[in-house]
Motif scaffolding. Structure first.
Motif, PDB file in Angstrom:
ATOM      1  N   ALA A   1      51.954  57.264  11.016  1.00 18.73           N
ATOM      2  CA  ALA A   1      50.854  56.322  10.358  1.00 18.73           C
ATOM      3  C   ALA A   1      51.619  55.928   9.143  1.00 18.73           C
ATOM      4  O   ALA A   1      51.552  54.683   8.715  1.00 18.73           O
ATOM      5  CB  ALA A   1      49.782  57.006   9.924  1.00 18.73           C
ATOM      6  N   GLY A   2      52.687  56.549   8.640  1.00 14.32           N
ATOM      7  CA  GLY A   2      53.471  56.109   7.619  1.00 14.32           C
ATOM      8  C   GLY A   2      54.106  55.025   7.836  1.00 14.32           C
ATOM      9  O   GLY A   2      54.434  53.962   6.901  1.00 14.32           O
ATOM     10  N   ILE A   3      54.896  55.201   8.960  1.00 11.74           N
ATOM     11  CA  ILE A   3      55.670  53.928   9.604  1.00 11.74           C
ATOM     12  C   ILE A   3      54.827  52.842   9.893  1.00 11.74           C
ATOM     13  O   ILE A   3      55.473  51.750   9.606  1.00 11.74           O
ATOM     14  CB  ILE A   3      56.288  54.427  10.889  1.00 11.74           C
ATOM     15  N   VAL A   4      53.892  52.801  10.457  1.00 12.98           N
ATOM     16  CA  VAL A   4      52.957  51.816  10.820  1.00 12.98           C
ATOM     17  C   VAL A   4      52.538  51.086   9.403  1.00 12.98           C
ATOM     18  O   VAL A   4      52.429  49.942   9.199  1.00 12.98           O
ATOM     19  CB  VAL A   4      51.540  52.074  11.482  1.00 12.98           C
ATOM     20  N   GLY A   5      52.067  51.901   8.246  1.00 12.74           N
ATOM     21  CA  GLY A   5      51.543  51.414   7.134  1.00 12.74           C
ATOM     22  C   GLY A   5      52.775  50.514   6.224  1.00 12.74           C
ATOM     23  O   GLY A   5      52.341  49.846   5.470  1.00 12.74           O
ATOM     24  N   MET A   6      54.146  51.159   6.380  1.00 14.69           N
ATOM     25  CA  MET A   6      55.034  50.647   5.486  1.00 14.69           C
ATOM     26  C   MET A   6      55.397  49.317   6.427  1.00 14.69           C
ATOM     27  O   MET A   6      56.515  48.509   5.699  1.00 14.69           O
ATOM     28  CB  MET A   6      56.246  51.354   5.244  1.00 14.69           C
ATOM     29  N   THR A   7      55.142  49.082   7.556  1.00 13.27           N
ATOM     30  CA  THR A   7      55.881  47.715   8.417  1.00 13.27           C
ATOM     31  C   THR A   7      55.558  46.482   7.618  1.00 13.27           C
ATOM     32  O   THR A   7      56.571  45.734   7.306  1.00 13.27           O
ATOM     33  CB  THR A   7      55.196  47.486   9.565  1.00 13.27           C
ATOM     34  N   LEU A   8      54.181  46.247   7.323  1.00 13.13           N
ATOM     35  CA  LEU A   8      54.084  44.792   6.677  1.00 13.13           C
ATOM     36  C   LEU A   8      54.549  44.930   5.257  1.00 13.13           C
ATOM     37  O   LEU A   8      55.074  43.620   4.727  1.00 13.13           O
ATOM     38  CB  LEU A   8      52.472  44.773   6.590  1.00 13.13           C
ATOM     39  N   PRO A   9      54.548  45.643   4.217  1.00 12.90           N
ATOM     40  CA  PRO A   9      55.127  45.736   2.964  1.00 12.90           C
ATOM     41  C   PRO A   9      56.563  45.699   2.842  1.00 12.90           C
ATOM     42  O   PRO A   9      57.225  44.697   2.244  1.00 12.90           O
ATOM     43  CB  PRO A   9      54.778  47.107   2.248  1.00 12.90           C
ATOM     44  N   ILE A  10      57.276  46.057   3.917  1.00 10.10           N
ATOM     45  CA  ILE A  10      58.589  45.931   4.030  1.00 10.10           C
ATOM     46  C   ILE A  10      59.089  44.663   4.467  1.00 10.10           C
ATOM     47  O   ILE A  10      60.108  44.114   4.079  1.00 10.10           O
ATOM     48  CB  ILE A  10      59.237  47.095   5.018  1.00 10.10           C
ATOM     49  N   ALA A  11      58.346  44.131   5.525  1.00  5.89           N
ATOM     50  CA  ALA A  11      58.501  42.916   5.935  1.00  5.89           C
ATOM     51  C   ALA A  11      58.393  41.872   4.950  1.00  5.89           C
ATOM     52  O   ALA A  11      59.065  40.729   4.717  1.00  5.89           O
ATOM     53  CB  ALA A  11      57.510  42.492   7.115  1.00  5.89           C
ATOM     54  N   ARG A  12      57.249  42.222   4.190  1.00  3.03           N
ATOM     55  CA  ARG A  12      56.895  41.246   2.956  1.00  3.03           C
ATOM     56  C   ARG A  12      58.346  41.250   1.922  1.00  3.03           C
ATOM     57  O   ARG A  12      58.747  40.088   1.394  1.00  3.03           O
ATOM     58  CB  ARG A  12      55.823  41.541   2.245  1.00  3.03           C
ATOM     59  N   ASP A  13      58.718  42.432   1.542  1.00  5.20           N
ATOM     60  CA  ASP A  13      59.673  42.831   0.665  1.00  5.20           C
ATOM     61  C   ASP A  13      60.932  41.941   1.344  1.00  5.20           C
ATOM     62  O   ASP A  13      61.687  41.315   0.359  1.00  5.20           O
ATOM     63  CB  ASP A  13      60.096  44.098   0.603  1.00  5.20           C
ATOM     64  N   LEU A  14      61.184  42.046   2.522  1.00 10.95           N
ATOM     65  CA  LEU A  14      62.688  41.519   3.197  1.00 10.95           C
ATOM     66  C   LEU A  14      62.367  39.898   3.620  1.00 10.95           C
ATOM     67  O   LEU A  14      63.325  39.402   3.867  1.00 10.95           O
ATOM     68  CB  LEU A  14      62.972  42.089   4.354  1.00 10.95           C
ATOM     69  N   SER A  15      61.282  39.211   3.430  1.00 14.80           N
ATOM     70  CA  SER A  15      60.961  38.207   3.658  1.00 14.80           C
ATOM     71  C   SER A  15      61.872  37.001   3.121  1.00 14.80           C
ATOM     72  O   SER A  15      62.485  36.066   3.867  1.00 14.80           O
ATOM     73  CB  SER A  15      59.512  37.649   3.641  1.00 14.80           C
ATOM     74  N   ARG A  16      62.053  37.103   1.833  1.00 11.64           N
ATOM     75  CA  ARG A  16      63.047  36.086   1.094  1.00 11.64           C
ATOM     76  C   ARG A  16      64.390  36.197   1.588  1.00 11.64           C
ATOM     77  O   ARG A  16      65.089  35.368   1.110  1.00 11.64           O
ATOM     78  CB  ARG A  16      62.739  36.439  -0.303  1.00 11.64           C
ATOM     79  N   GLU A  17      64.672  37.452   2.295  1.00  9.84           N
ATOM     80  CA  GLU A  17      66.025  37.604   2.556  1.00  9.84           C
ATOM     81  C   GLU A  17      66.510  37.215   4.293  1.00  9.84           C
ATOM     82  O   GLU A  17      67.339  37.543   4.730  1.00  9.84           O
ATOM     83  CB  GLU A  17      66.395  39.012   2.454  1.00  9.84           C
ATOM     84  N   ALA A  18      65.345  36.500   4.862  1.00  9.14           N
ATOM     85  CA  ALA A  18      65.174  36.114   6.341  1.00  9.14           C
ATOM     86  C   ALA A  18      65.585  37.495   7.141  1.00  9.14           C
ATOM     87  O   ALA A  18      66.145  37.148   7.915  1.00  9.14           O
ATOM     88  CB  ALA A  18      66.318  35.231   6.491  1.00  9.14           C
ATOM     89  N   ILE A  19      64.761  38.625   6.795  1.00 11.26           N
ATOM     90  CA  ILE A  19      65.012  39.721   7.696  1.00 11.26           C
ATOM     91  C   ILE A  19      63.312  40.197   8.044  1.00 11.26           C
ATOM     92  O   ILE A  19      62.685  40.316   7.267  1.00 11.26           O
ATOM     93  CB  ILE A  19      65.521  40.916   6.728  1.00 11.26           C
ATOM     94  N   ARG A  20      63.293  40.492   9.509  1.00  7.78           N
ATOM     95  CA  ARG A  20      62.113  40.540  10.006  1.00  7.78           C
ATOM     96  C   ARG A  20      61.909  42.034  10.199  1.00  7.78           C
ATOM     97  O   ARG A  20      62.894  42.818  10.471  1.00  7.78           O
ATOM     98  CB  ARG A  20      62.031  40.089  11.310  1.00  7.78           C
ATOM     99  N   VAL A  21      60.813  42.747  10.300  1.00 11.12           N
ATOM    100  CA  VAL A  21      60.331  44.036  10.344  1.00 11.12           C
ATOM    101  C   VAL A  21      59.279  44.107  11.323  1.00 11.12           C
ATOM    102  O   VAL A  21      57.928  43.552  11.045  1.00 11.12           O
ATOM    103  CB  VAL A  21      60.357  44.588   9.094  1.00 11.12           C
ATOM    104  N   LEU A  22      59.407  44.978  12.206  1.00 14.22           N
ATOM    105  CA  LEU A  22      58.527  45.259  13.204  1.00 14.22           C
ATOM    106  C   LEU A  22      58.385  46.652  13.905  1.00 14.22           C
ATOM    107  O   LEU A  22      59.291  47.242  13.537  1.00 14.22           O
ATOM    108  CB  LEU A  22      58.435  44.423  14.533  1.00 14.22           C
ATOM    109  N   THR A  23      57.247  47.048  14.257  1.00 17.21           N
ATOM    110  CA  THR A  23      57.092  48.490  14.533  1.00 17.21           C
ATOM    111  C   THR A  23      56.508  48.389  16.129  1.00 17.21           C
ATOM    112  O   THR A  23      55.510  47.747  16.312  1.00 17.21           O
ATOM    113  CB  THR A  23      56.054  49.390  13.737  1.00 17.21           C
ATOM    114  N   ILE A  24      56.981  49.389  16.874  1.00 17.44           N
ATOM    115  CA  ILE A  24      56.314  49.601  18.322  1.00 17.44           C
ATOM    116  C   ILE A  24      55.499  51.074  18.226  1.00 17.44           C
ATOM    117  O   ILE A  24      56.200  51.909  17.721  1.00 17.44           O
ATOM    118  CB  ILE A  24      57.395  49.755  19.367  1.00 17.44           C
TER     119      ILE A  24
END
Length: 259
Positions: free
Chosen positions: A170-193
């Motif tokens: 659940a921690g991995i699911v929960g950090m997916t969007l915050p990390i994607a937001r952190d890295l968005s300005r650097e043009a790096i995408r983050v996803l979870t299966i």
């Protein structure tokens, strides 16, 4: 992102199961792949089978992870894709009463903490290193890189005895969007299966009767998932530039029962 010989990728837990299937799919597309795994024997065998390189890696250790990234980049260049499959767990009730003696035992905190470190912290440790490296690259077609993490159906449907594993995933699911937001300005995408029950080597060692029952519990199709199906989704997430900040269940519609 283009999946071809111009791409370098790293797969943690890449010596078996979902990780190995992903390594094979990437290699079939011509991608330069580094396998991160704790087991040298299976890691070297997987590398020999697929034409990838093996980097021994303990995701619990900063030094081991840093050394593995350095070795992978020396061989294949800076990766633009990271797929994290390394993880594991245990099955211990929160509190349990012995049926014969009546003795009450509780889940040792150190064993709970180990599962969180292996899955959640270990994943985050690899993500930070990979993202920092990706940030040194020039964008291609508007993006620098992509990270695909692995959670579990247990993140939302945890069974009895899975308190630690469920919390870790659940921690991995929960950090997916915050990390994607952190890295968005650097043009790096983050996803979870978020996979359900898959026919990985540990699962295949279970009795056939149990495997049949597990398959029957899947909504449709009534079978365990194939590691190749996980790999297919991981590659689509790498390829599809508009997928970001999302967790996708891959489980045949199963909702896990209490036990």
């Amino acid at each position: 992102m283009r999946i071809d010989s111009s791409l370098s990728a790293i797969v943690t837990g890449g010596a078996s199961g979902l990780g190995l299937a992903t390594v094979k799919a990437l290699r079939e597309a011509g991608v330069k792949v580094a396998i991160f795994d704790l087991n040298p024997e299976s890691g070297e065998a997987a590398a020999a089978e697929t034409g990838a390189i093996f980097c021994e890696c303990d995701v619990l250790s900063d030094e081991s992870v840093d050394a593995a990234f350095a070795k992978a980049r020396e061989a294949n260049g800076q990766e633009r894709a990271l797929v994290t499959c390394a993880g594991g767990g245990n099955a211990i009730p929160t509190v349990k009463r012995d049926k014969e003696t009546g003795e009450i035992k509780f889940f040792p905190a150190d064993k709970f903490e180990w599962v969180l470190k292996l899955n959640t912290v270990g994943t985050f440790r690899c993500v930070t290193r990979s993202a920092a490296g990706m940030m040194t690259l020039d964008p291609i077609d508007g993006e620098r890189g992509v990270v695909v993490n692995t959670a579990s159906a247990a993140a939302t449907d945890g069974q009895m005895g899975q308190a630690a594993y469920s919390a870790a995933k659940a921690g991995i699911v929960g950090m997916t969007l915050p990390i994607a937001r952190d890295l968005s300005r650097e043009a790096i995408r983050v996803l979870t299966i978020q996979p359900g029950i898959f026919a990985t080597p540990p699962m295949q060692r279970a009795p056939q009767q149990m495997l049949d029952a597990l398959g029957a519990s899947v909504l449709f199709p009534k079978r365990l998932g194939a590691p190749e199906e996980y790999a297919s989704l991981a590659l689509e997430m790498i390829r599809n530039g508009y997928m970001n900040g999302e967790t996708v269940r891959l489980d045949g519609g199963i909702r896990m029962q209490p036990r």
